[in-house]
Structure formats: structure tokens, C-alpha cells
Scaffold this motif. Sequence first.
Motif, short mmCIF file in Angstrom:
data_model
loop_
_atom_site.label_atom_id
_atom_site.label_comp_id
_atom_site.label_asym_id
_atom_site.label_seq_id
_atom_site.Cartn_x
_atom_site.Cartn_y
_atom_site.Cartn_z
N ARG A 1 -56.05 35.93 -34.29
CA ARG A 1 -54.99 36.36 -33.38
C ARG A 1 -54.90 37.89 -33.31
NH1 ARG A 1 -51.94 34.43 -29.08
NH2 ARG A 1 -49.79 35.17 -29.19
N MET A 2 -55.06 38.55 -34.45
CA MET A 2 -55.00 40.01 -34.48
C MET A 2 -56.22 40.63 -33.80
SD MET A 2 -52.21 41.16 -35.65
CE MET A 2 -51.55 39.84 -34.62
N ILE A 3 -57.38 40.01 -33.97
CA ILE A 3 -58.57 40.50 -33.29
C ILE A 3 -58.39 40.39 -31.77
CG2 ILE A 3 -61.04 40.10 -32.92
CD1 ILE A 3 -61.20 39.19 -35.83
N HIS A 4 -57.84 39.26 -31.34
CA HIS A 4 -57.54 39.06 -29.91
C HIS A 4 -56.56 40.13 -29.43
CE1 HIS A 4 -56.44 35.96 -26.56
NE2 HIS A 4 -56.70 37.16 -26.07
N TYR A 5 -55.56 40.41 -30.24
CA TYR A 5 -54.55 41.42 -29.90
C TYR A 5 -55.18 42.81 -29.77
CZ TYR A 5 -50.09 43.96 -30.30
OH TYR A 5 -49.03 44.77 -30.09
N ALA A 6 -56.13 43.11 -30.68
CA ALA A 6 -56.77 44.42 -30.67
C ALA A 6 -57.62 44.63 -29.43
CB ALA A 6 -57.63 44.58 -31.92
N LYS A 7 -58.08 43.54 -28.82
CA LYS A 7 -58.88 43.64 -27.61
C LYS A 7 -58.03 44.02 -26.39
CE LYS A 7 -62.90 42.25 -29.29
NZ LYS A 7 -64.12 43.08 -29.26
N LYS B 1 -51.48 52.15 -30.32
CA LYS B 1 -50.28 51.32 -30.45
C LYS B 1 -50.52 50.07 -31.29
CE LYS B 1 -48.32 52.76 -26.02
NZ LYS B 1 -47.82 52.34 -24.69
N PHE B 2 -51.76 49.85 -31.67
CA PHE B 2 -52.07 48.63 -32.42
C PHE B 2 -51.43 48.63 -33.80
CE2 PHE B 2 -54.78 46.28 -35.38
CZ PHE B 2 -54.75 45.03 -34.81
N TRP B 3 -51.35 49.78 -34.43
CA TRP B 3 -50.92 49.83 -35.83
C TRP B 3 -49.41 50.05 -35.95
CZ3 TRP B 3 -54.19 47.96 -39.11
CH2 TRP B 3 -55.56 48.03 -38.83
N LYS B 4 -48.64 49.42 -35.11
CA LYS B 4 -47.19 49.48 -35.27
C LYS B 4 -46.69 48.23 -36.00
CE LYS B 4 -46.00 52.68 -31.57
NZ LYS B 4 -45.18 52.93 -30.36
N ASP B 5 -46.49 47.15 -35.29
CA ASP B 5 -46.10 45.90 -35.94
C ASP B 5 -47.30 45.13 -36.48
OD1 ASP B 5 -43.34 46.20 -35.54
OD2 ASP B 5 -43.54 45.56 -33.47
#
Length: 670
Positions: free
Chosen positions: A63-69, A75-79
Motif C-alpha cells: 500500500r505504501m509503495i502504491h502511495y509513493a507512486k 510530501k510522502f514522508w509526512k504521515d
Amino acid sequence: FDTSPQTVRLYLLYNHWFMQTLVYVFIIVNLALALFEDPAVVPLPIWATSTTEIICLSAFTVRMIHYAKIIPKDKFWKDPKNICIIVVLSFIDLTIYGALKSTGYFAIRWSRVLRPLLLVNVTEGRQLRRAFRSIRNALPQIAYVFLLFMFSVLVFSLVALKLFGKRGLLTIDGSPYFTDYVDIVFDLYVLVTTANSPDVMMPAYNYSDSFTIFFILYIVINIYTFMSFFLAVVYSNYKKHLKEEVRQLVKARRFKMCRAFSLLQEARGEGGEPVVTQAKWNHLVKLVKPNISIAHRELLWSVLDDQNKGHIGKFAFVQLADLLSIQVITVKSHVLMPFNMFVHVLPIWSSVCWIVCFRMFVHVYDLIILVNAVFIGLDEENPVVSNAEWGDLVLYAGGYTGRQILDIVFILRVLRLIRLVDTIKRFRAIINTLIKIGPTILTFGQLIVVVYYIFAMVGMELFKGKVQFFEPNSTSPDQEYCGNPLLKGTTFAKLNYCKNNFNNVVSSFIVLLELTVVNQWHDILYKYRSKSVTHISARIFFILFHIVVVIIIINIFVAFILEAFLVEYTVDKSDLQTSLEKKIEELELNVQQDGVDTGLVDAMESNDNELGPSEAAKQKPSLMFKIASRRSRTVDGLLQRMFETEIHPEDFEEEEPENINFSNPVFDSV
């Protein structure tokens, strides 16, 4: 984020309802592992629970890899960074725990306390994160009041030590009264919760009436004054920071809507104002709300384009999100035909409908409910009462027999009291308000679950096995002292509190619930604070739980309920909703609103009455509309209503607001 076709497809997939549901399924499964891990409700092998946890952690990683795409790297390293940390630490702890267990060494699953934090840090948990931020922001002011409160408790404890310590007084169980300073501080702290009142006062009161002055002063200062200060400080700071949260929320939404407008806009003539045409607007609404009808979509457009220009400006376009959040019910008039035909075929049915709709029938029905409620509470063994209950049952379910059926029906009949309460206007307003803010309370329910889970995991590691529960038919002599000889003769054992233990996650949650209620919580604490059973420092665990849950979270919950209740109870409809209702009436497409959103039963009855026979119905349009409810459908909607008078709709932001979080495009929210 990047607007390339591939990124947009990934974005839509990321926010698809199935993917969001799947995330919560994995979170629930991950949390439920505590039921099967040591100490377990249903024990499973380590390999089974470990494999399940690895699958869940792998799902969060994907899910996080999908989010990073999708999201920009800055902004990725906030929540999401918190989820990455939790996943990495969980993998490390799982590896170490498995290695130690396989070699026969003692091991602790310390990463289990991190599991509920996944519920907070997923992108779908923005409401929960907002609640945690509100607590974090309110903590400094709460800390000042708490320190002053503890100073008062410490001073009163010192006075109590000097006042009662050398008088040789004894408690009811024969132990010395107020001779140890630490115990005095603890007992007076418990007195603030009123759990040990008046027990803690009785030895001094029995010795001299004048000693009650000490306890009266303590109660007035620390219970009625400081506890009120806590609520006032929490309410004030919570509202202040929550208003800022809502301001940022609205600011971010307007910024996104302005960006959407800039992508869809086109100029009307040379130097004309940029506008969005009806064709583009319709295409956008089809993508956002594919389920609404064409007539509904045309109605929304007529509200925004009130002058029939065929296009709208930025101000009207930005209101689209608010407009879509208003729930509009579409009523098809042709559904009246089968009922009308049925009435014409059976004329007697028309007479029955007339009688049922008669006001006197409603009053008689309410009277039967009230009389029936009285008989339900009386002695069933009395023949008069028993016959009356059977007679009342015949009115509702003639032909049924059997005592078992009667008992079931009696239980269900109690619910009819809601119908009676709903007929009183003031009661109906309060009940409807409670129902309206009900969904928004779920956020605090999740917050309580997160805190309970963390304390339950810590409590199981600290106190598991200290107390044992025996079934009522057990003949074991250990049942007398809950399986621990050190508890023999204690109040805890005498009250048969053996099931209040931390031997599994279910019993741990129940103990924490009892501590939240605080009634008799000192008796539960006695066992865990005893030097002989655990360690005197164990009381820190319970006091910390009381501070976090009862003093902070419960007070914030009360503050939210106060504000939400005042908003729902007093605030009128929004301007946009009023405009929508006026447009429906102007186009003569309105369904009669009498009874809509006015009561639990009346709202349902109004829908039925609309299907009744009417000559005017034959001339009504095929589609008609009505506003379903004035209530806010989401927490965001309710929060905006709380502070909408302080947020100016003309304040459009052209620059990206600070701390804007990546969130799901849920147009049902605000």
C-alpha cells in the motif's frame, strides 16, 4: 500529484472503495491477532500468528509503495513515514521474538502496542489524526492545570499525614489510617474520582466530626473546582485548535477546487471572465457522482447557474463540493399508480387508511403503548397482569400462542416506547440531534479503541497470570483467593473480582472499561498496587490510564459533544441548502416536507403518506425532489458547520496552503 494518465489511474485505484476496505480488513486482522497470541483467548501456534502478521505487514508495505507512486516525494514522508517505521519495527520484533522463542528463551512482543497506530496513520484515518492532533495541541494548557491540581493533592496529603498520622486510627480492614505519605496521595487522588467516598473519610469522621472540614475543603477545591477547570481548559483549547484544523481543511479544499477550475476554465470573449461551461460541468459531475440522475444533475446546475447563462464562474464552481454533500432524495411519481389501483379495487382499504390517519387513532395508539409499558414492568405471576399482557398481545399479533413467543414479543414491545417519546416535540428534537451527531462520535470510538489496545498490550505483559478466574462450579480451594495466596482476605477476593485480570485481551479491555467508569476502581487497583502481588510502582500504570482516558480524552469527547450538540440543535440550514430548496420549490418539483427530518417515526410515516391516494398526484411531474436531512453526513461536514460563520467563502486561496495533506477525493465530506 502528477496528472499523467498512468498516475491518475493509480490514484483512482488507490482510492477505490475495495482497496480502502481491504486496508481496514488487514488492520482489523492485525489487531485481532492479540486474541490468538500469548496470553490468548484462543491459543494458536506461533507460526500461524506470525505468518498472518507477515501477510498484513506485507499488505501495508504494498500500500505504501502504491502511495509513493502517486504522491510527490516531498510530501510522502509526512504521515506515511510513521507507517513505514511501524512496519519495519514490527518485522524486527517479530524476527527477534521468533528466534528467542525457538531457542526457549523468554521474549516479549513489544511491537504489539504499535498496531493500533496503523489505524491512525493510514490515509483514510485523517479524522482520527485530527483528534490526536487536537489532544496534542491541548496538552500544554492541560498540563498547567494538572500540575496545579497535583500540587493541591500533595499539599492536602501532607496536611492529612500530620493531622491523622499519629492518632492511631485504623481503617475498616484494620490497617493503619493515613500513616504513609505515598498511600495518602493515592487515596486522595482516588477520592477525586469519588470511588472511595465516603470510605476514606469514615475513620476520621468517627474520631471527630470536626475532621470532616478537611474533606469538605478537599472535595470543593479538587473535585468541583479543578475538575471543572479541566473541562473548561480542554473545551477552550480543543475548540481553538479545532477551528484552525477546519480552517486549513476548507482552505485546502478551496485550493483544490480552484485548481480544478483553472484546468476546466475557458474565457468568454476577449478579456472575459474565465468560466466553466455546462457541458464540462456535467462531465465532471458524471465522473464524481455517476449514480445521480440526469434530473438531479440538472437541478444542481440550476442552483449554481441561477441566471441561466450556460456557464458558471469560480465562486459558483467552488461550491460544487458543498452542493454534492447535500443529500437529495428523488421520488418517482409513477409509483403511486399501483397503490391507487389497489385502493380502487378494495374501497374498504380507503376507509382503513382514513381511520389510521385520524388524529384520535394516533392518541389511542400512544395510550395503548403507555398502558402496555406499565403492565410489562409489573409482576407477571399476577393473573390480572398476565391476562392483560395476553390481551394487549392480541391487538398486535392475534392468533399466536405460547409463553415463549409472548416473552419474545414483550421484549420487542419495549421498543415501542420510542414511538411514544417521539410524539413529544422537545424529546424528538433531542433524540434527532443525538442521531445526527452519532456518526461523528465514531471517531472518538476509534480513539478509545487505540488507547485501550495500547494499555491492554502493556497490561498483559505486566500483569498476566497474577490473578486466575475459576468457574462458579469449581471446587478448587484457590478460588477463594483468585489463584494467588497473596490476595487471601483482600477486598478484591471477597468481592469476587477474579475475572478482572489481564490474562487475555478481552478481559483486559473489560478491566480498562471498568477503570474508565472509575466506580470501585480502587478495589481493582488494590490488587495491582500491592507490594506483595506486583510492585507498588504498578499504580503508575493505572493512574496514567486514568489521566489519559478520563481526564483528557473523555473531557475532549465531552467538549466535542457540547459543540456538536449546540450546532445541530441551534444552527439553521446553510445558505446553499436553502438555495437548493428554493430552486426545487421554484421549479414545482418539491415533495411535501411535512414530517421530514422531524421525528424517528414521522419521517417514515411521511414517506408512506406520499404514496397514498391523491388526485393531485396524477398531475405531478414524473420526478420530484426533497432534502433528506439537515444533518451533516460526515465529521468534516459537522466541523465545517461549527465554524462556518468564521470562514468567509470569498477568501479564495491562489497559493497552496501549508501542511496540506494528501487525502481521498471524497465529495460526500465537505
